[in-house]
Design an enzyme around this catalytic site. Structure first.
Site, mmCIF file in Angstrom:
data_model
loop_
_atom_site.group_PDB
_atom_site.id
_atom_site.type_symbol
_atom_site.label_atom_id
_atom_site.label_comp_id
_atom_site.label_asym_id
_atom_site.label_seq_id
_atom_site.Cartn_x
_atom_site.Cartn_y
_atom_site.Cartn_z
ATOM 1 N N ILE A 125 -6.225 -21.294 2.877
ATOM 2 C CA ILE A 125 -5.056 -21.709 3.663
ATOM 3 C C ILE A 125 -5.165 -23.206 3.897
ATOM 4 C CG2 ILE A 125 -6.168 -21.093 5.865
ATOM 5 C CD1 ILE A 125 -3.256 -20.328 6.816
ATOM 6 N N ALA A 126 -4.088 -23.915 3.603
ATOM 7 C CA ALA A 126 -4.085 -25.376 3.658
ATOM 8 C C ALA A 126 -3.322 -25.839 4.887
ATOM 9 C CB ALA A 126 -3.461 -25.943 2.383
ATOM 10 N N LEU A 176 -38.924 -25.435 18.594
ATOM 11 C CA LEU A 176 -40.077 -24.545 18.710
ATOM 12 C C LEU A 176 -40.771 -24.309 17.368
ATOM 13 C CD1 LEU A 176 -38.695 -21.951 21.282
ATOM 14 C CD2 LEU A 176 -40.515 -23.640 21.667
ATOM 15 N N ILE A 220 -10.387 -28.086 2.882
ATOM 16 C CA ILE A 220 -9.890 -26.746 2.589
ATOM 17 C C ILE A 220 -11.031 -25.856 2.088
ATOM 18 C CG2 ILE A 220 -8.193 -25.377 1.342
ATOM 19 C CD1 ILE A 220 -7.102 -27.474 3.404
ATOM 20 N N GLU A 240 -8.757 -15.862 14.116
ATOM 21 C CA GLU A 240 -9.608 -16.853 13.458
ATOM 22 C C GLU A 240 -10.690 -17.344 14.413
ATOM 23 O OE1 GLU A 240 -9.318 -21.239 11.269
ATOM 24 O OE2 GLU A 240 -7.482 -20.128 11.739
ATOM 25 N N GLU A 253 -4.577 -31.943 7.312
ATOM 26 C CA GLU A 253 -4.191 -33.074 6.472
ATOM 27 C C GLU A 253 -4.978 -34.305 6.874
ATOM 28 O OE1 GLU A 253 0.459 -31.759 5.759
ATOM 29 O OE2 GLU A 253 0.005 -33.666 6.736
ATOM 30 N N PRO A 254 -5.129 -35.264 5.949
ATOM 31 C CA PRO A 254 -5.792 -36.518 6.316
ATOM 32 C C PRO A 254 -5.080 -37.166 7.502
ATOM 33 C CG PRO A 254 -5.475 -36.374 3.937
ATOM 34 C CD PRO A 254 -4.720 -35.223 4.539
#
Length: 380
Positions: free
Chosen positions: A126-127, A340, A160, A245, A130-131
């Site tokens: 799923i896109a 640890l 993506i 999601e 955006e930049p």
């Protein structure tokens, strides 16, 4: 270590499914994780193997999935957390992309894409991002202009997941830019469509085995039949599904904490320093005791959210709270666990260092911490 709590969220069929998932992971996933991290991608054949085992689209009915519910999906996500198999894009494919198509697509779209996604033959992405836009979905600049019986898509996306492997991508775009968030639509673009190209595989500080890329759309012409649901309803659809999601992120975080708590207990019982085991130092025991108490608190909350979501009653603010708490605790406790382990924590041999690095993205993707706080603040 004894179980943190007596869990009641899962049925017998869920636990039977866990046995199958764990067998598959231990045989087909864990031995290859280091190689996939070196290569920066998971071979497509692994997806097809998972499909043959019924591990994809677990919460969708047959023939679009294996006929389970979110409990089955959560079991698989927990196994991803247990093994820190962050190279796998299964949850995004099965629990985010496929549900969008099932919820908002029509029967023709269901039949065209979902059986192949369940079989691992089509890998989904799923896109959204955006930049320059980040988590602000209202500000997407990718446009889809209708021309007759087609949309013409122009724009660029970044970060993506499953980008390189993807065969179909749900593109978040503006079909009516003048309407702002009320002009957003979801359109499926298929691999091989002229003008649709995949950019470089992005170099990340974590999730080394998970392919993440840029996507570019240069006058990409897709049929109107690739629109999911109604035009200009995309933002509403996104808001309705984002709770799941965010729960997916929290489920993996809780399981990862529990797994590495046990690994750290085992390590400190074996490792000796100054004539005694590391576990024998009061500081170690107190750190681990505090971690167990906090992991138990998180487990109780996460399981309650799973129960709510199985009834479709998980609210956006509750989902924001569980993601915010789970990822913050995961980052902090993994840092304690690494400490640890001493110098060995910084080596790849004990995995805790890789888990620590991988966990950092949890506070960013699926909506950043700041977005989660804003959602919660609106309910004050």
């Amino acid at each position: 270590m004894q179980d943190l709590i007596q869990r009641t969220v899962y049925r017998e069929d869920h636990e039977q499914f866990r046995d199958a998932v764990r067998h598959f992971f231990d045989k087909e996933i864990v031995p290859h994780l280091a190689e996939w991290e070196r290569n920066g991608i998971v071979p497509k054949e692994v997806w097809r193997k998972a499909g043959r085992e019924g591990l994809l689209n677990t919460m969708l009915p047959e023939p679009y999935g294996s006929g389970g519910d979110f409990g089955h999906a959560a079991v698989l996500i927990e196994e991803v957390g247990r093994t820190n198999a962050t190279a796998l894009g299964f949850p995004l494919h099965s629990d985010i992309v496929s549900p969008y198509i099932y919820a908002y697509g029509n029967k023709e779209q269901h039949d065209r894409w979902l059986p192949k996604m369940a079989a691992g033959e089509l890998i989904g992405a799923i896109a959204m991002t955006e930049p320059g836009a980040g988590s602000d979905l209202k500000s997407v600049r990718t446009t889809a202009k209708r021309e007759g019986d087609h949309y013409v898509i122009n724009g660029a996306k970044t970060f993506i997941t499953n980008g390189i492997n993807s065969a179909i991508v749900i593109v978040v775009c503006k079909t009516a830019p003048e309407l702002g968030s009320k002009g957003v639509s979801l359109i499926v673009v298929e691999e091989g469509t002229p003008g649709f190209s995949k950019g470089r595989k992005l170099e990340k500080i974590g999730l080394m085995g998970q392919d993440t890329s840029e996507l570019f759309f240069d006058n990409v012409k897709v049929p109107v039949g690739n629109l999911l649901g109604e035009e200009n309803m995309g933002f509403k659809y996104l808001m309705q599904e984002l709770a799941q999601e965010r729960l997916v992120v929290a489920v993996r975080a809780a399981s990862c904490i529990e797994s590495f708590l046990q690994k750290t207990i085992d390590y400190t019982r074996e490792r000796k320093a100054f004539g005694q085991t590391v576990f024998d130092f009061q500081n170690t025991r107190f750190k681990l005791a505090e971690a167990k108490a906090q992991a138990t608190m998180l487990r109780t909350f996460v399981d309650e959210c799973i129960k709510l979501h199985l009834k479709r009653a998980l609210t956006p603010e509750r989902a924001a709270m569980v993601k915010l708490n789970a990822t913050a605790l995961q980052n902090r406790l993994l840092d304690e666990f690494l400490q640890l382990h001493g110098g060995y924590g910084y080596m790849t041999e004990y995995q805790v260092g890789r888990a620590w690095t991988d966990a950092r993205i949890g506070r960013i993707y699926g909506g950043s911490d700041e977005i989660m706080k804003e959602i919660i603040a609106r309910t004050l």
